[in-house]
Design a protein around this motif. Structure first.
Motif, PDB file in Angstrom:
ATOM      1  N   GLU A 187       0.839  -1.204   0.000  1.00 62.51           N
ATOM      2  CA  GLU A 187       0.000   0.000   0.000  1.00 62.51           C
ATOM      3  C   GLU A 187       0.872   1.251   0.000  1.00 62.51           C
ATOM      4  O   GLU A 187       1.960   1.268   0.575  1.00 62.51           O
ATOM      5  CB  GLU A 187      -0.895   0.004   1.247  1.00 62.51           C
ATOM      6  CG  GLU A 187      -1.836  -1.187   1.306  1.00 62.51           C
ATOM      7  CD  GLU A 187      -2.526  -1.306   2.650  1.00 62.51           C
ATOM      8  OE1 GLU A 187      -3.635  -1.877   2.675  1.00 62.51           O
ATOM      9  OE2 GLU A 187      -1.964  -0.858   3.666  1.00 62.51           O
ATOM     10  N   LEU A 194      -9.005   1.705   2.311  1.00 64.63           N
ATOM     11  CA  LEU A 194      -7.728   2.334   2.632  1.00 64.63           C
ATOM     12  C   LEU A 194      -7.262   1.933   4.021  1.00 64.63           C
ATOM     13  O   LEU A 194      -8.064   1.737   4.940  1.00 64.63           O
ATOM     14  CB  LEU A 194      -7.856   3.859   2.554  1.00 64.63           C
ATOM     15  CG  LEU A 194      -8.258   4.469   1.208  1.00 64.63           C
ATOM     16  CD1 LEU A 194      -8.334   5.980   1.320  1.00 64.63           C
ATOM     17  CD2 LEU A 194      -7.278   4.068   0.122  1.00 64.63           C
ATOM     18  N   GLN A 206      -2.640   5.192   4.893  1.00 59.00           N
ATOM     19  CA  GLN A 206      -3.067   5.815   3.641  1.00 59.00           C
ATOM     20  C   GLN A 206      -4.074   6.930   3.893  1.00 59.00           C
ATOM     21  O   GLN A 206      -3.977   8.017   3.314  1.00 59.00           O
ATOM     22  CB  GLN A 206      -3.678   4.760   2.712  1.00 59.00           C
ATOM     23  CG  GLN A 206      -2.675   3.863   1.999  1.00 59.00           C
ATOM     24  CD  GLN A 206      -3.369   2.840   1.128  1.00 59.00           C
ATOM     25  OE1 GLN A 206      -4.237   2.103   1.594  1.00 59.00           O
ATOM     26  NE2 GLN A 206      -2.995   2.781  -0.127  1.00 59.00           N
ATOM     27  N   PRO A 230      -4.208   7.058  -3.729  1.00 58.35           N
ATOM     28  CA  PRO A 230      -3.746   5.811  -3.101  1.00 58.35           C
ATOM     29  C   PRO A 230      -3.614   4.682  -4.122  1.00 58.35           C
ATOM     30  O   PRO A 230      -4.205   4.716  -5.210  1.00 58.35           O
ATOM     31  CB  PRO A 230      -4.858   5.497  -2.109  1.00 58.35           C
ATOM     32  CG  PRO A 230      -6.093   6.035  -2.784  1.00 58.35           C
ATOM     33  CD  PRO A 230      -5.656   7.249  -3.558  1.00 58.35           C
ATOM     34  N   ILE A 235       0.935   5.813  -1.362  1.00 61.93           N
ATOM     35  CA  ILE A 235       0.292   7.031  -1.880  1.00 61.93           C
ATOM     36  C   ILE A 235       1.226   7.659  -2.906  1.00 61.93           C
ATOM     37  O   ILE A 235       2.444   7.666  -2.720  1.00 61.93           O
ATOM     38  CB  ILE A 235       0.034   8.056  -0.745  1.00 61.93           C
ATOM     39  CG1 ILE A 235      -0.919   7.480   0.315  1.00 61.93           C
ATOM     40  CG2 ILE A 235      -0.521   9.369  -1.303  1.00 61.93           C
ATOM     41  CD1 ILE A 235      -2.353   7.349  -0.132  1.00 61.93           C
TER      42      ILE A 235
END
Length: 380
Positions: free
Chosen positions: A37, A97, A101, A114, A39
């Motif tokens: 994960e 999310l 995030q 994201p 951004i």
């Protein structure tokens, strides 16, 4: 409660794309791997022009020395394990999310977007093979990185000026429970001689942490008319480069040779404990030692044991690492030797989970990485 959370940041050479990630190690739980994960923050010019931004998870497998790449040979393969258009959003996959995030989106503004990628459980572990002191170039092994770039399609030729690449690792941690205590008994009889030589080898446990001493318990019963001259114990690392049919080899990580209690005469017995500690320090200059996948500016250690859900789950582009203790009894030129082998598991323990409350006033500790030098001819 205000909590500082660490964030890794890397910027493209032209300054148009910034990548933020909360961590770089992703745990393989055998049945599934933690999602990757992050951004991205896009420059206002790219947003206004609706430039397409893509993200990929790339697994790079180097199986030959970079300095041997001549006459068009290439000893590196790249596997794209995940690929997706991040901006403009296609709406194909709306994922929930994470807290990091969500917090970063609020802090980084409206040009932050994201992404979430999933690594297949069957993908190989991050492992590199140690180079000799005089070798240069990229080391052999398996490495992962997140790649973010601007282009017209996922298969478009990327330009270094508008590309961000950040190395990550796929790691495994030790299981929470110990397995069965390793133990074996081996015997040797002799032609034209009565009786046999018996050796029982036991380890104090199956699962060890890195830089932990291994206690090898020996019980030798000499019912033959031969004499045991000396004893040798070794910790060996098994490396299996799955791509090659004959890509298996072994490295001795730690060893000890002793004549204490010897010569062991016919009719005698001996009980003994030998301590060995597998450590990278003892083989720091030895070529071909398997190491845990290495990130720049971080120290590494011996590769952990590779855990597989089943023996069939061997990715063709992976490296499988195992460990075993081997004990040898030497009986002289005519008597030969008696050997026993016990596999064990060498891994890092699972880090303790600390519950953190990421609130509105939480602060992000940002570690920034410098992009590599770019070629002047590459354009936007």
């Amino acid at each position: 409660m205000v909590v500082n959370f660490k964030v890794f940041k890397k910027c493209s050479p032209n300054g148009k794309i910034n990548l933020y990630m909360g961590k770089r190690d992703f745990v393989d739980h055998i049945s599934a791997v933690e999602p990757v994960e992050g951004i991205i923050v896009i420059d206002e010019e790219y947003v206004r022009e609706r430039r397409k931004i893509f993200g990929q998870i790339v697994c790079s497998f180097r199986y030959g020395r970079e300095e041997d790449e001549v006459m068009g040979l290439n000893f590196q393969k790249e596997l794209f394990l995940a690929s997706e258009q991040i901006f403009p959003s296609t709406g194909k996959s709306e994922k929930q999310l994470s807290k990091v995030q969500d917090r970063l989106l609020k802090k980084l503004g409206e040009n932050a977007f994201p992404f979430t990628f999933n690594i297949p459980p069957s993908a190989p572990a991050s492992i590199t093979l140690q180079q000799a002191k005089d070798e240069t170039g990229e080391p052999c092994g398996v490495q992962y990185y997140v790649k973010i770039f601007a282009g017209e399609s996922e298969t478009d030729r990327t330009h270094r000026r508008s590309t961000v690449s950040l190395g990550i690792r796929k790691v495994q941690y030790a299981p929470s429970k110990q397995g069965n205590q390793p133990c074996t008994v081996v015997r040797k009889d002799f032609m034209l001689s009565p009786g046999e030589l018996e050796m029982e080898v036991t380890l104090d446990k199956q699962l060890y942490q890195h830089d932990e001493k291994i206690a090898i318990n020996l019980c030798i019963r000499n019912h033959s008319n031969k004499t045991v001259k000396k004893i040798k114990a070794m910790v060996q690392q098994g490396v299996d480069v799955v791509l090659f049919q004959n890509g298996q080899y072994r490295n001795t990580i730690s060893s000890m040779e002793t004549e204490e209690g010897c010569p062991l005469q016919p009719g005698s017995s001996l009980q003994k404990v030998i301590y060995l500690m597998p450590s990278l320090n003892s083989v720091a200059q030895k070529r071909g030692i398997a190491l845990d996948g290495q990130l720049k500016h971080q120290n590494t250690n011996l590769a952990s044991t590779t855990l597989l859900a089943s023996p069939d789950q061997r990715d063709a582009f992976g490296i499988i690492v195992s460990y075993a203790v081997k004990v040898k009894l030497f009986l002289g030129a005519l008597g030969g030797e008696l050997a026993a082998e016990l596999p064990f598991v060498l891994m890092h323990p699972k880090p303790g989970v600390k519950s953190k409350l990421i609130s509105a006033d939480s602060q992000a500790e940002v570690e920034t990485f410098r992009q590599e030098t770019i070629d002047q001819e590459d354009e936007d």
